[in-house]
Design a protein around this motif. Structure first.
Motif, PDB file in Angstrom:
ATOM      1  N   THR A  34      -7.216  -1.275  -2.612  1.00  0.00           N
ATOM      2  CA  THR A  34      -8.366  -1.838  -1.911  1.00  0.00           C
ATOM      3  C   THR A  34      -9.031  -2.923  -2.753  1.00  0.00           C
ATOM      4  OG1 THR A  34      -8.707   0.256  -0.763  1.00  0.00           O
ATOM      5  CG2 THR A  34     -10.567  -1.263  -0.803  1.00  0.00           C
ATOM      6  N   LEU A  77       0.819  -1.209   0.000  1.00  0.00           N
ATOM      7  CA  LEU A  77       0.000   0.000   0.000  1.00  0.00           C
ATOM      8  C   LEU A  77       0.850   1.255   0.000  1.00  0.00           C
ATOM      9  CD1 LEU A  77      -2.840  -0.873   2.482  1.00  0.00           C
ATOM     10  CD2 LEU A  77      -2.931  -0.759   0.010  1.00  0.00           C
ATOM     11  N   LEU A  78       0.557   2.131  -0.908  1.00  0.00           N
ATOM     12  CA  LEU A  78       0.972   3.517  -0.974  1.00  0.00           C
ATOM     13  C   LEU A  78       2.259   3.864  -0.212  1.00  0.00           C
ATOM     14  CD1 LEU A  78      -2.585   5.002  -0.619  1.00  0.00           C
ATOM     15  CD2 LEU A  78      -1.350   4.416  -2.660  1.00  0.00           C
ATOM     16  N   LYS A 122      -5.068   4.187  -4.169  1.00  0.00           N
ATOM     17  CA  LYS A 122      -5.630   3.605  -2.947  1.00  0.00           C
ATOM     18  C   LYS A 122      -6.837   2.722  -3.265  1.00  0.00           C
ATOM     19  CE  LYS A 122      -7.009   4.675   1.719  1.00  0.00           C
ATOM     20  NZ  LYS A 122      -7.095   5.672   2.765  1.00  0.00           N
ATOM     21  N   GLN A 152      -3.377   9.736  -6.078  1.00  0.00           N
ATOM     22  CA  GLN A 152      -3.193   8.895  -4.894  1.00  0.00           C
ATOM     23  C   GLN A 152      -4.486   8.174  -4.537  1.00  0.00           C
ATOM     24  OE1 GLN A 152      -1.728  11.887  -2.201  1.00  0.00           O
ATOM     25  NE2 GLN A 152       0.416  11.346  -2.596  1.00  0.00           N
TER      26      GLN A 152
END
Length: 186
Positions: free
Chosen positions: A175, A7-8, A171, A167
């Protein structure tokens, strides 16, 4: 082969004298940890208004091996833009709708009547977003995909209105991966 998402992560780089801040959502085939909350029964789709910059299609996967990390992808796109293989900005002002769901990404016209691109979730290798460096506050969203036979890869470049929008797309995609991985474990 188990796949999950990293994740990010924030990555800072200095490329060609430009300071860029990148946010990365990518597949991590070695990780067994899946994070984020999801509803595996949900078929929801997040939609974003973006512009299409261009693509470099049908690279041999062996050539694409050099594009493993986010900075490799950014550098490759920068060089392709400087060599005239990709434009710096969208050639058309038309906005498209990027829908992101557990099935993948669909880019369609703003009336959603015509589909420009479909990227199945299982064929997405990496997504990177970063400031375009042109000073207008726009961000680029680069998507690396493979074909169903895993012999070729392609790079798809879209322009977002802001880094925050780019962004958010990363995200939502992360997910979506988590949703699919969580439902497979059930």
């Amino acid at each position: 082969m188990r796949k999950s998402t990293s994740l990010l992560q924030s990555v800072d780089s200095s490329l060609g004298g430009l300071s860029r801040s990148s946010t990365v959502a990518s597949l991590d085939t070695d990780s067994t940890k899946s994070s984020g909350q999801s509803n595996s029964n949900s078929d929801t789709c997040a939609e974003f208004r973006i512009k299409y910059v261009g693509a470099i299609e049908k690279l041999k996967l062996s050539d694409g091996k050099n594009l493993e990390g986010p900075l490799d992808l950014i550098n490759y796109i920068d060089v392709a833009q400087q060599d005239g293989k990709l434009p710096f900005v969208p050639l058309e002002e038309e906005e498209f709708i990027m829908g992101v769901s557990k099935y993948g990404i669909k880019v369609s016209t703003s009336d959603q009547y015509d589909v420009l691109h479909r990227h199945a979730l299982y064929l997405i290798i990496r997504m990177v977003c970063y400031d375009d460096g042109l000073g207008a506050g726009k961000s680029l969203l680069a998507l690396k995909t493979t074909d169903a036979s895993y012999e070729e890869c392609s790079l798809w470049v879209y322009q977002c209105n802001s880094l925050e929008q780019a962004q958010a797309i990363c995200k939502v995609l992360a997910t979506a991966f988590d949703s699919v991985l969580t439902s497979e474990k059930s």
